[in-house]
Design a protein around this motif. Structure first.
Motif, mmCIF file in Angstrom:
data_model
loop_
_atom_site.group_PDB
_atom_site.id
_atom_site.type_symbol
_atom_site.label_atom_id
_atom_site.label_comp_id
_atom_site.label_asym_id
_atom_site.label_seq_id
_atom_site.Cartn_x
_atom_site.Cartn_y
_atom_site.Cartn_z
ATOM 1 N N SER B 127 34.422 29.875 38.501
ATOM 2 C CA SER B 127 35.379 30.887 38.035
ATOM 3 C C SER B 127 36.547 30.217 37.332
ATOM 4 C CB SER B 127 35.917 31.699 39.214
ATOM 5 O OG SER B 127 34.857 32.292 39.899
ATOM 6 N N ALA B 128 37.099 29.184 37.967
ATOM 7 C CA ALA B 128 38.220 28.460 37.356
ATOM 8 C C ALA B 128 37.798 27.895 36.012
ATOM 9 C CB ALA B 128 38.687 27.344 38.288
ATOM 10 N N VAL B 167 32.290 32.812 27.106
ATOM 11 C CA VAL B 167 32.307 32.582 28.560
ATOM 12 C C VAL B 167 31.348 33.536 29.264
ATOM 13 C CG1 VAL B 167 34.645 31.640 28.680
ATOM 14 C CG2 VAL B 167 34.320 34.106 28.622
ATOM 15 N N PRO B 168 31.025 33.291 30.524
ATOM 16 C CA PRO B 168 30.116 34.183 31.240
ATOM 17 C C PRO B 168 30.676 35.607 31.324
ATOM 18 C CG PRO B 168 30.399 32.141 32.449
ATOM 19 C CD PRO B 168 31.387 32.121 31.334
ATOM 20 N N ARG B 169 29.763 36.556 31.244
ATOM 21 C CA ARG B 169 30.148 37.966 31.365
ATOM 22 C C ARG B 169 30.871 38.160 32.702
ATOM 23 N NH1 ARG B 169 27.941 42.859 29.461
ATOM 24 N NH2 ARG B 169 27.501 41.714 27.559
ATOM 25 N N GLY B 170 31.972 38.892 32.675
ATOM 26 C CA GLY B 170 32.741 39.144 33.898
ATOM 27 C C GLY B 170 34.030 38.332 33.934
ATOM 28 N N THR B 171 34.214 37.455 32.943
ATOM 29 C CA THR B 171 35.419 36.616 32.941
ATOM 30 C C THR B 171 36.674 37.473 32.791
ATOM 31 O OG1 THR B 171 34.171 34.754 32.055
ATOM 32 C CG2 THR B 171 36.553 34.663 31.793
ATOM 33 N N LEU B 175 39.714 37.554 35.365
ATOM 34 C CA LEU B 175 41.073 37.242 34.935
ATOM 35 C C LEU B 175 42.038 38.335 35.403
ATOM 36 C CD1 LEU B 175 42.056 35.648 31.631
ATOM 37 C CD2 LEU B 175 43.299 37.668 32.318
ATOM 38 N N GLN B 176 41.612 39.583 35.230
ATOM 39 C CA GLN B 176 42.482 40.694 35.621
ATOM 40 C C GLN B 176 42.676 40.730 37.131
ATOM 41 O OE1 GLN B 176 40.183 43.692 33.651
ATOM 42 N NE2 GLN B 176 41.605 43.825 31.913
ATOM 43 N N ALA B 177 41.592 40.470 37.872
ATOM 44 C CA ALA B 177 41.691 40.490 39.340
ATOM 45 C C ALA B 177 42.611 39.355 39.831
ATOM 46 C CB ALA B 177 40.298 40.345 39.959
ATOM 47 N N THR B 178 42.511 38.201 39.182
ATOM 48 C CA THR B 178 43.347 37.079 39.610
ATOM 49 C C THR B 178 44.813 37.350 39.265
ATOM 50 O OG1 THR B 178 41.458 35.673 39.026
ATOM 51 C CG2 THR B 178 43.492 34.564 39.654
ATOM 52 N N GLU B 179 45.035 37.930 38.093
ATOM 53 C CA GLU B 179 46.408 38.313 37.720
ATOM 54 C C GLU B 179 46.989 39.250 38.779
ATOM 55 O OE1 GLU B 179 48.629 37.491 35.718
ATOM 56 O OE2 GLU B 179 47.870 36.964 33.734
ATOM 57 N N ASP B 202 38.983 39.728 46.726
ATOM 58 C CA ASP B 202 38.248 40.678 45.893
ATOM 59 C C ASP B 202 37.973 40.140 44.492
ATOM 60 O OD1 ASP B 202 40.901 40.603 45.445
ATOM 61 O OD2 ASP B 202 41.242 42.773 45.533
ATOM 62 N N ALA B 203 37.651 38.850 44.419
ATOM 63 C CA ALA B 203 37.356 38.263 43.104
ATOM 64 C C ALA B 203 35.995 38.734 42.613
ATOM 65 C CB ALA B 203 37.360 36.744 43.205
ATOM 66 N N PRO B 204 35.945 39.334 41.416
ATOM 67 C CA PRO B 204 34.646 39.760 40.893
ATOM 68 C C PRO B 204 33.762 38.565 40.554
ATOM 69 C CG PRO B 204 36.436 40.299 39.354
ATOM 70 C CD PRO B 204 37.061 39.620 40.515
#
Lengths: 290, 261
Positions: B127-128, B167-171, B175-179, B202-204
């Motif tokens: 993810s990172a 980048v992989p689908r879902g990035t 990003l929004q979830a981490t924000e 709840d990281a997608p």
């Protein structure tokens, strides 16, 4: 063709005693309000910034109310000709002209490493050696030609200066080669002399004090580590060390080009800096020698 | 590189990396022999007590703070996984940091390269790594002089200050979830002092089998871009065959993101 220093200086106004300011640095003394509460105590503002940040609301309020100001860059590595890029030159000239700065000034040394970028928070002195003096003088000359402003390099603080020249020797060489004046930061010089175990005024007698256009005075604190290492921290507190006053008072009788003294103290409580300003007015009174 | 610049950069490295400063003192400067510095300057450098180079121990933390601000999400995900800030501080001891300073390159881009290597091959850091690609593209776009546009085809040329990340689908969702998580953490900043941070639960998930495209522009920042356009930009950048991407390149030209040579 830019004017020779000795001709230029004759045309420059006496700015008097000023206070420092920096882009959006808060909390700090607001010059307009301070001047209203203490009439006559500050006569101009020296504004420090990076070209990409530009001017803030306080400096614009000050100059738009008719206040005098000088522009202090915080983002030029004077030894690196790569730093004189067109974008920086244009932005810096525009900012300086917007606040009607009669000259540009800024510490000679290293403000950033690598290409100019955010977040470096660095200020290192130049290498005090003839090679560096030659590079710096050439870059200052180019900067003056491009901006059509006189550029006054400032003596930076230094805890671990490198090179075979004394700081004052280096500055004498640079300003003579570039035919300009300088900002002598008395607090920075005091730090440097103390670090090298020298008298605060060491080297001043042979220094071309007649090229000093501006002086900076600031507070500093004596610090030490557990290892016993001692140094003066350039923290701009209200209390000015005696070494700094000694440097100022020793050079003043010969400083016939002096136009401005800045008390770098904007982050202190107002009541703590009033005495410092009064003492500076006694040192550099309007209309002549004290 | 002039000797003056080389000497200054050594001092910068010593101020940010105490182990390097120790090595310079311990070897009496011998570890700098490849830089061919004048002996008189080395003598002067070493004449100061070693502690003179360590009175500001927060210097490297300030630099890392600025880097973490720019690579905000990838750094957060990296730290969430490794759990120790010291892992991030290792950047200032890395060869990438030292080389960037000594060679006058952007430290921010060196940091991205370093973080990319740290994340590579670690599943938990996928993810990172994905977010880093996006933030890295933006960092490059902000510094167009770091990588001038060069023609990789006879017909088209990348515009300086335009970068792409595939980048992989879902990035985007990640990003929004981490924000959102960082916003929550920001609200309870003092929790860090008491080891009470809320978990990032709840990281997608990313879909590595599919991709999405991001455009990074110097003036306009990040935006989503249709995947065919992103793939066309990537092909142009990598000097790949452009036959499959002709339509996309035509549209990208119309939008000023690609120029005809």
């Amino acid at each position: 063709m830019r004017p020779r220093f000795h001709d230029w200086i004759k045309e420059q106004p006496r700015l008097g005693i000023g206070i420092s300011a920096e882009f959006n640095a808060r909390p700090s003394i607001r010059p307009l309000e301070f001047a209203q509460r203490h009439p006559g105590l500050i006569e101009f503002v020296e504004y420090g910034t990076e070209a990409t940040k530009g001017l803030d609301v306080e400096i614009l309020r000050w100059v738009d109310a008719g206040g005098a100001a000088t522009y202090h860059f915080l983002d030029l590595n004077v030894e690196e000709d790569e730093d004189l890029d067109a974008e920086w030159l244009t932005a810096t000239s525009e900012h300086a002209r917007r606040i009607k700065s009669p000259w540009l000034c800024g510490d000679a040394g290293l403000w950033h490493f690598g290409p100019r970028d955010r977040g470096h928070g660095l200020l290192l002195p130049p290498i005090y050696a003839p090679e560096s003096a030659a590079l710096s003088a050439a870059n200052l000359s180019r900067l003056m030609e491009r901006t059509e402003l006189m550029v006054l390099p400032e003596t930076p603080p230094a805890l671990h200066p490198v090179g075979e020249m004394h700081m004052l020797e280096w500055f004498a060489e640079v300003v003579t080669r570039a035919d300009t004046g300088l900002v002598l930061d008395a607090a920075h010089l005091a730090i440097y002399q103390r670090q090298l175990g020298l008298d605060p005024c060491h080297g001043l007698a042979a220094f071309p004090v007649e090229r000093v256009v501006e002086v900076h005075v600031a507070g500093g604190s004596e610090r030490h580590l557990e290892s016993g290492f001692r140094w003066i921290e350039d923290d701009h507190k209200a209390h000015v060390l005696q070494d700094t006053w000694t440097i100022l008072e020793t050079m003043l009788p010969r400083a016939n080009a002096l136009k401005a003294i800045v008390f770098e103290c904007e982050h202190n409580a107002e009541e703590d800096v009033v005495d410092g300003f009064r003492r500076l007015h006694q040192c550099f009174p309007r209309g002549g020698a004290p | 590189m002039s000797a003056v610049a080389a000497m200054q950069r050594v001092i910068v490295r010593m101020l940010h990396d105490p182990l390097f400063a120790d090595a310079v003192f311990a070897s009496r400067g011998a570890c700098l022999s490849d830089l061919d510095l004048p002996e008189r300057w080395l003598t002067s450098l070493l004449a100061h007590p070693r502690p003179a180079y360590g009175v500001d121990p927060e210097r490297s933390l300030r630099l890392l703070g600025a880097l973490a601000e720019e690579f905000r999400i990838s750094t957060a995900l990296f730290l969430l996984h490794v759990g120790q800030h010291a892992e991030l501080q290792a950047f200032c001891r890395s060869a990438k940091f030292h080389a960037a300073v000594q060679e006058r390159r952007y430290v921010a881009l060196a940091f991205a390269e370093w973080l990319h290597e740290r994340c590579a091959g670690v599943d938990a850091l996928a993810s990172a790594s994905a977010i880093l690609q996006v933030e890295w593209a933006l960092a490059r776009a902000r510094r167009p002089n770091a990588r001038p546009a060069s023609a990789t085809s006879e017909e088209f040329r990348r515009v300086a200050g335009v970068e792409v990340a595939v980048v992989p689908r879902g990035t985007l969702s990640l990003l929004q979830a981490t924000e959102k998580y960082l916003f929550r953490v920001h609200l309870v900043a003092h929790a860090a002092l008491a080891q009470g941070l809320p978990p990032f639960a709840d990281a997608p998930a990313l879909d590595a089998a599919q991709e999405e495209g991001w455009l990074a522009e110097q003036q306009r920042g990040l935006s989503g871009i249709p995947l065919p356009h992103a793939l066309a930009l990537r092909a142009l950048e990598q000097g790949d065959a452009l036959e499959l991407h002709r339509d996309s390149l035509g549209e990208l030209c119309e939008h000023g993101l690609v120029q005809r040579v």
